[in-house]
Design a protein around this motif. Structure first.
Motif, PDB file in Angstrom:
ATOM      1  N   ASP A 134       0.830  -1.213   0.000  1.00 21.42           N
ATOM      2  CA  ASP A 134       0.000   0.000   0.000  1.00 21.42           C
ATOM      3  C   ASP A 134       0.862   1.260   0.000  1.00 21.42           C
ATOM      4  O   ASP A 134       0.550   2.237  -0.678  1.00 21.42           O
ATOM      5  CB  ASP A 134      -0.943   0.005   1.204  1.00 21.42           C
ATOM      6  CG  ASP A 134      -1.957  -1.118   1.155  1.00 21.42           C
ATOM      7  OD1 ASP A 134      -2.374  -1.484   0.036  1.00 21.42           O
ATOM      8  OD2 ASP A 134      -2.314  -1.628   2.231  1.00 21.42           O
ATOM      9  N   LEU A 135       1.939   1.237   0.778  1.00 23.10           N
ATOM     10  CA  LEU A 135       2.846   2.388   0.806  1.00 23.10           C
ATOM     11  C   LEU A 135       3.527   2.574  -0.547  1.00 23.10           C
ATOM     12  O   LEU A 135       3.673   3.705  -1.027  1.00 23.10           O
ATOM     13  CB  LEU A 135       3.887   2.226   1.910  1.00 23.10           C
ATOM     14  CG  LEU A 135       3.381   2.393   3.339  1.00 23.10           C
ATOM     15  CD1 LEU A 135       4.489   2.057   4.333  1.00 23.10           C
ATOM     16  CD2 LEU A 135       2.867   3.799   3.571  1.00 23.10           C
ATOM     17  N   LYS A 172       2.347   1.685  -3.452  1.00 19.02           N
ATOM     18  CA  LYS A 172       1.312   2.212  -4.354  1.00 19.02           C
ATOM     19  C   LYS A 172       1.110   3.708  -4.116  1.00 19.02           C
ATOM     20  O   LYS A 172       0.988   4.488  -5.068  1.00 19.02           O
ATOM     21  CB  LYS A 172       0.002   1.454  -4.141  1.00 19.02           C
ATOM     22  CG  LYS A 172      -1.100   1.873  -5.070  1.00 19.02           C
ATOM     23  CD  LYS A 172      -2.350   1.054  -4.833  1.00 19.02           C
ATOM     24  CE  LYS A 172      -3.482   1.558  -5.725  1.00 19.02           C
ATOM     25  NZ  LYS A 172      -4.729   0.839  -5.456  1.00 19.02           N
ATOM     26  N   PHE A 173       1.116   4.129  -2.856  1.00 16.25           N
ATOM     27  CA  PHE A 173       0.988   5.548  -2.523  1.00 16.25           C
ATOM     28  C   PHE A 173       2.141   6.354  -3.123  1.00 16.25           C
ATOM     29  O   PHE A 173       1.919   7.404  -3.735  1.00 16.25           O
ATOM     30  CB  PHE A 173       0.950   5.728  -0.997  1.00 16.25           C
ATOM     31  CG  PHE A 173       1.097   7.152  -0.552  1.00 16.25           C
ATOM     32  CD1 PHE A 173       0.032   8.039  -0.656  1.00 16.25           C
ATOM     33  CD2 PHE A 173       2.298   7.612  -0.043  1.00 16.25           C
ATOM     34  CE1 PHE A 173       0.169   9.359  -0.255  1.00 16.25           C
ATOM     35  CE2 PHE A 173       2.446   8.927   0.360  1.00 16.25           C
ATOM     36  CZ  PHE A 173       1.377   9.803   0.255  1.00 16.25           C
ATOM     37  N   THR A 221       1.802   6.596  -6.916  1.00 10.37           N
ATOM     38  CA  THR A 221       0.691   7.494  -7.255  1.00 10.37           C
ATOM     39  C   THR A 221       1.091   8.950  -7.077  1.00 10.37           C
ATOM     40  O   THR A 221       0.789   9.794  -7.920  1.00 10.37           O
ATOM     41  CB  THR A 221      -0.545   7.167  -6.384  1.00 10.37           C
ATOM     42  OG1 THR A 221      -0.903   5.805  -6.580  1.00 10.37           O
ATOM     43  CG2 THR A 221      -1.717   8.051  -6.737  1.00 10.37           C
ATOM     44  N   GLU A 222       1.778   9.245  -5.972  1.00  9.16           N
ATOM     45  CA  GLU A 222       2.225  10.618  -5.721  1.00  9.16           C
ATOM     46  C   GLU A 222       3.257  11.059  -6.755  1.00  9.16           C
ATOM     47  O   GLU A 222       3.231  12.207  -7.211  1.00  9.16           O
ATOM     48  CB  GLU A 222       2.799  10.747  -4.305  1.00  9.16           C
ATOM     49  CG  GLU A 222       1.772  10.609  -3.209  1.00  9.16           C
ATOM     50  CD  GLU A 222       0.757  11.729  -3.205  1.00  9.16           C
ATOM     51  OE1 GLU A 222       1.173  12.898  -3.030  1.00  9.16           O
ATOM     52  OE2 GLU A 222      -0.441  11.460  -3.383  1.00  9.16           O
ATOM     53  N   LEU A 248       2.039   6.369   7.110  1.00  6.87           N
ATOM     54  CA  LEU A 248       1.897   7.104   5.855  1.00  6.87           C
ATOM     55  C   LEU A 248       2.531   8.490   5.921  1.00  6.87           C
ATOM     56  O   LEU A 248       3.192   8.928   4.984  1.00  6.87           O
ATOM     57  CB  LEU A 248       0.415   7.211   5.482  1.00  6.87           C
ATOM     58  CG  LEU A 248       0.100   7.848   4.142  1.00  6.87           C
ATOM     59  CD1 LEU A 248       0.700   7.038   3.004  1.00  6.87           C
ATOM     60  CD2 LEU A 248      -1.403   7.971   3.963  1.00  6.87           C
ATOM     61  N   CYS A 274       6.205   8.196   5.751  1.00  9.50           N
ATOM     62  CA  CYS A 274       6.563   7.797   4.393  1.00  9.50           C
ATOM     63  C   CYS A 274       6.634   9.016   3.475  1.00  9.50           C
ATOM     64  O   CYS A 274       7.609   9.207   2.749  1.00  9.50           O
ATOM     65  CB  CYS A 274       5.553   6.778   3.874  1.00  9.50           C
ATOM     66  SG  CYS A 274       5.896   6.203   2.195  1.00  9.50           S
ATOM     67  N   ARG A 275       5.604   9.825   3.529  1.00 10.29           N
ATOM     68  CA  ARG A 275       5.570  11.027   2.706  1.00 10.29           C
ATOM     69  C   ARG A 275       6.754  11.946   3.037  1.00 10.29           C
ATOM     70  O   ARG A 275       7.456  12.426   2.145  1.00 10.29           O
ATOM     71  CB  ARG A 275       4.254  11.769   2.919  1.00 10.29           C
ATOM     72  CG  ARG A 275       4.097  12.986   2.021  1.00 10.29           C
ATOM     73  CD  ARG A 275       2.996  13.861   2.502  1.00 10.29           C
ATOM     74  NE  ARG A 275       3.357  14.255   3.869  1.00 10.29           N
ATOM     75  CZ  ARG A 275       2.629  15.038   4.629  1.00 10.29           C
ATOM     76  NH1 ARG A 275       1.493  15.472   4.228  1.00 10.29           N
ATOM     77  NH2 ARG A 275       3.035  15.373   5.831  1.00 10.29           N
TER      78      ARG A 275
END
Length: 165
Positions: free
Chosen positions: A76-77, A79-80, A83-84, A111, A114-115
């Motif tokens: 999921d991370l 994929k995030f 996407t970003e 999250l 992560c960002r």
């Protein structure tokens, strides 16, 4: 003209940092608001712990829904991140595989971390005049004081002094 069918949601992030006195004032404030107004508190599990104390039962009794958010899976991370990157016109290969693995290991499903680590790593990549973020860029980001634990920072400050003879 006011539309009475609308619902107002007020969201407070990092609510675990609020003093219980502030939460009491918010409770009193919302008693005066129309019933269609809602307060959403986002915070760490310690917020629920503080609210479950007997002295805070009046606040806890007004909770209509609570949820513990579990850490995200690495897929999921990833994929995030992809996407970003796509949203700003960068390719999925902006982070090499090894750098991506270090990021996933360092953030442990968080999250927001992560960002932030991705942004900081990209800044390190730009400062190095590179197009691909590598492990060295992620490690440069992780060397910044706010990424290190409190104990690691203390150990860095208390280095053994050499005795000269």
């Amino acid at each position: 003209m006011c539309n009475r069918k609308k619902t107002l949601y007020i969201v407070i992030d990092e609510a675990h940092l609020l003093d219980v006195g502030i939460l009491r004032k918010l409770r009193l404030l919302f008693e005066r608001f129309p019933k269609k107004h809602n307060l959403v508190l986002l915070g760490h599990p310690e917020l629920m712990f503080r609210l479950s104390m007997t002295c805070n039962e009046d606040i806890k009794s007004r909770i209509s829904y609570s949820r513990q958010v579990l850490p995200l899976h690495d897929a999921d991370l990833t994929k995030f991140i992809v996407t970003e990157l796509a949203a700003v016109g960068l390719g999925a290969n902006t982070f090499d595989e090894a750098a991506l693995q270090v990021i996933l290991r360092a953030v442990q499903g968080n999250l927001r971390l992560c960002r932030n680590l991705c942004y900081t790593s990209l800044i390190a990549t730009c400062l190095d005049h590179q197009r691909i973020c590598t492990v060295s860029h992620v490690n440069a980001a992780l060397l910044q004081p706010h990424w290190r634990s409190h104990d690691a920072l203390l150990q860095q400050q208390v280095k053994p002094q050499r005795v000269s003879s």
